[in-house]
Motif scaffolding. Sequence first.
Motif, PDB file in Angstrom:
ATOM      1  N   ASP A 187      39.753  20.338  59.393  1.00  0.00           N
ATOM      2  CA  ASP A 187      39.582  21.286  58.292  1.00  0.00           C
ATOM      3  C   ASP A 187      38.195  21.913  58.231  1.00  0.00           C
ATOM      4  O   ASP A 187      38.025  22.984  57.637  1.00  0.00           O
ATOM      5  N   ASP A 188      37.187  21.283  58.808  1.00  0.00           N
ATOM      6  CA  ASP A 188      35.832  21.840  58.780  1.00  0.00           C
ATOM      7  C   ASP A 188      35.575  22.817  59.916  1.00  0.00           C
ATOM      8  O   ASP A 188      34.497  23.411  59.986  1.00  0.00           O
ATOM      9  N   PHE A 189      36.539  22.989  60.792  1.00  0.00           N
ATOM     10  CA  PHE A 189      36.344  23.791  61.993  1.00  0.00           C
ATOM     11  C   PHE A 189      37.007  25.162  61.855  1.00  0.00           C
ATOM     12  O   PHE A 189      37.690  25.444  60.873  1.00  0.00           O
ATOM     13  N   ASP A 190      36.810  26.011  62.856  1.00  0.00           N
ATOM     14  CA  ASP A 190      37.386  27.348  62.815  1.00  0.00           C
ATOM     15  C   ASP A 190      38.904  27.271  62.984  1.00  0.00           C
ATOM     16  O   ASP A 190      39.461  26.251  63.391  1.00  0.00           O
ATOM     17  N   SER A 191      39.568  28.359  62.650  1.00  0.00           N
ATOM     18  CA  SER A 191      41.035  28.374  62.620  1.00  0.00           C
ATOM     19  C   SER A 191      41.653  28.115  63.996  1.00  0.00           C
ATOM     20  O   SER A 191      42.710  27.479  64.100  1.00  0.00           O
ATOM     21  N   GLU A 192      40.997  28.578  65.045  1.00  0.00           N
ATOM     22  CA  GLU A 192      41.531  28.370  66.392  1.00  0.00           C
ATOM     23  C   GLU A 192      41.502  26.882  66.759  1.00  0.00           C
ATOM     24  O   GLU A 192      42.470  26.347  67.311  1.00  0.00           O
ATOM     25  N   THR A 193      40.393  26.214  66.442  1.00  0.00           N
ATOM     26  CA  THR A 193      40.289  24.778  66.727  1.00  0.00           C
ATOM     27  C   THR A 193      41.308  23.998  65.913  1.00  0.00           C
ATOM     28  O   THR A 193      41.982  23.091  66.425  1.00  0.00           O
ATOM     29  N   LYS A 194      41.443  24.367  64.646  1.00  0.00           N
ATOM     30  CA  LYS A 194      42.402  23.669  63.796  1.00  0.00           C
ATOM     31  C   LYS A 194      43.821  23.833  64.340  1.00  0.00           C
ATOM     32  O   LYS A 194      44.606  22.871  64.355  1.00  0.00           O
ATOM     33  N   ALA A 195      44.161  25.029  64.794  1.00  0.00           N
ATOM     34  CA  ALA A 195      45.494  25.257  65.343  1.00  0.00           C
ATOM     35  C   ALA A 195      45.743  24.387  66.573  1.00  0.00           C
ATOM     36  O   ALA A 195      46.852  23.871  66.773  1.00  0.00           O
ATOM     37  N   THR A 196      44.712  24.211  67.387  1.00  0.00           N
ATOM     38  CA  THR A 196      44.834  23.355  68.574  1.00  0.00           C
ATOM     39  C   THR A 196      45.088  21.904  68.182  1.00  0.00           C
ATOM     40  O   THR A 196      45.952  21.230  68.755  1.00  0.00           O
ATOM     41  N   TYR A 197      44.337  21.417  67.191  1.00  0.00           N
ATOM     42  CA  TYR A 197      44.493  20.035  66.737  1.00  0.00           C
ATOM     43  C   TYR A 197      45.866  19.792  66.114  1.00  0.00           C
ATOM     44  O   TYR A 197      46.429  18.703  66.242  1.00  0.00           O
ATOM     45  N   MET A 198      46.370  20.785  65.421  1.00  0.00           N
ATOM     46  CA  MET A 198      47.615  20.617  64.677  1.00  0.00           C
ATOM     47  C   MET A 198      48.856  21.001  65.477  1.00  0.00           C
ATOM     48  O   MET A 198      49.979  20.873  64.988  1.00  0.00           O
ATOM     49  N   ALA A 199      48.688  21.451  66.692  1.00  0.00           N
ATOM     50  CA  ALA A 199      49.828  21.888  67.507  1.00  0.00           C
ATOM     51  C   ALA A 199      50.721  20.703  67.884  1.00  0.00           C
ATOM     52  O   ALA A 199      50.242  19.571  68.040  1.00  0.00           O
ATOM     53  N   PRO A 200      52.020  20.930  68.033  1.00  0.00           N
ATOM     54  CA  PRO A 200      52.902  19.862  68.512  1.00  0.00           C
ATOM     55  C   PRO A 200      52.396  19.301  69.840  1.00  0.00           C
ATOM     56  O   PRO A 200      51.990  20.050  70.729  1.00  0.00           O
ATOM     57  N   GLY A 201      52.379  17.970  69.938  1.00  0.00           N
ATOM     58  CA  GLY A 201      51.940  17.334  71.170  1.00  0.00           C
ATOM     59  C   GLY A 201      50.443  17.168  71.311  1.00  0.00           C
ATOM     60  O   GLY A 201      49.974  16.638  72.326  1.00  0.00           O
ATOM     61  N   SER A 202      49.650  17.630  70.311  1.00  0.00           N
ATOM     62  CA  SER A 202      48.209  17.419  70.364  1.00  0.00           C
ATOM     63  C   SER A 202      47.896  15.935  70.326  1.00  0.00           C
ATOM     64  O   SER A 202      48.760  15.105  70.025  1.00  0.00           O
ATOM     65  N   PHE A 203      46.646  15.572  70.611  1.00  0.00           N
ATOM     66  CA  PHE A 203      46.295  14.150  70.629  1.00  0.00           C
ATOM     67  C   PHE A 203      46.523  13.502  69.270  1.00  0.00           C
ATOM     68  O   PHE A 203      46.863  12.310  69.193  1.00  0.00           O
ATOM     69  N   ILE A 204      46.389  14.283  68.191  1.00  0.00           N
ATOM     70  CA  ILE A 204      46.653  13.756  66.853  1.00  0.00           C
ATOM     71  C   ILE A 204      48.150  13.517  66.671  1.00  0.00           C
ATOM     72  O   ILE A 204      48.595  12.419  66.315  1.00  0.00           O
TER      73      ILE A 204
END
Length: 314
Positions: A187-204
Amino acid sequence: MKPTDTSTSTVINPDGPQIECGKTGVTAHQDITYSSPTVSGKKLDLKLDLQVPKTTGKKPLVVYITGGGFVMADKSANLGQRTYVAEQGYAVASIQYRTTTTGSTYKDGVADVKASIRYLRAHADEFGIDTSKVAVWGQSAGGYLAAMAGATNGTKQFDSGDNLDQSSDVQAVVDEFGAGDLAKVADDFDSETKATYMAPGSFINAYVFGPDSTKTVEADPAANKAADPATYLGPDSAPFILLQGDNDHIISPSQSLILLNALKAKGVEGTRYVVKGANHGDMSFLGDLKAGVPWSTQKVMGTITGFLDKKLGN
């Protein structure tokens, strides 16, 4: 990156000398199998390394949980800091745990942490451990697992495997730059980074739902809640210290603030320390050897060992 609120936290300026090791002799035990869960139909031997100072009396135990993005768990990591803590009078175990590379989820990782604690309590006489004084200390992904272990004291939800006659409860939690509320981890990062983190299959998402799932923590609030240490906080939870850099570019600094507020709301002791100018402290696996420097200063490590001394009575 959004600046983090430090109004309820203690700010540490990580200047001054680095820690030094070699003042106290330590006995090293390598590659101890503490659990053998079944993964994909086969037994997987999970191992730990243990350092015990060559001093008299039984030692409080600190279980160190390395980071690695939920993808790897190299128990040989961070040897200098682990040795320093051992030389302060603690038996320090560094554990391997299951990750997404074995198709595992956070439930397996928490179970592994608890299994290591039970194993070491069961073998306390062999290693000279005081079973009444146990802490977990994790960094990054390991910080998340440490928080989960300490929050779930008094429950059996994540206990499985051997030595179930032993308790997996801990008396203290050191959570360095760990995740917590996974849906807000970027949530503290830019929208592109957040989208990467929240994408299906991301490490999270892979560590919550499994590597092959297309589900996300943003779209599944119930699953996110079940994976959040704050959900399990209660009267039996261990006291926490949370440490995070205000320049962390891997885990949003607000993660530790969210958990601090949850600790306070549930009446669990917690203190947040913000390390001024520090980035994510566990970047060596990405090739950044300088990010760890602020975290191995006497100021930061002294904060950790001071907390352990207070809570474990060493």
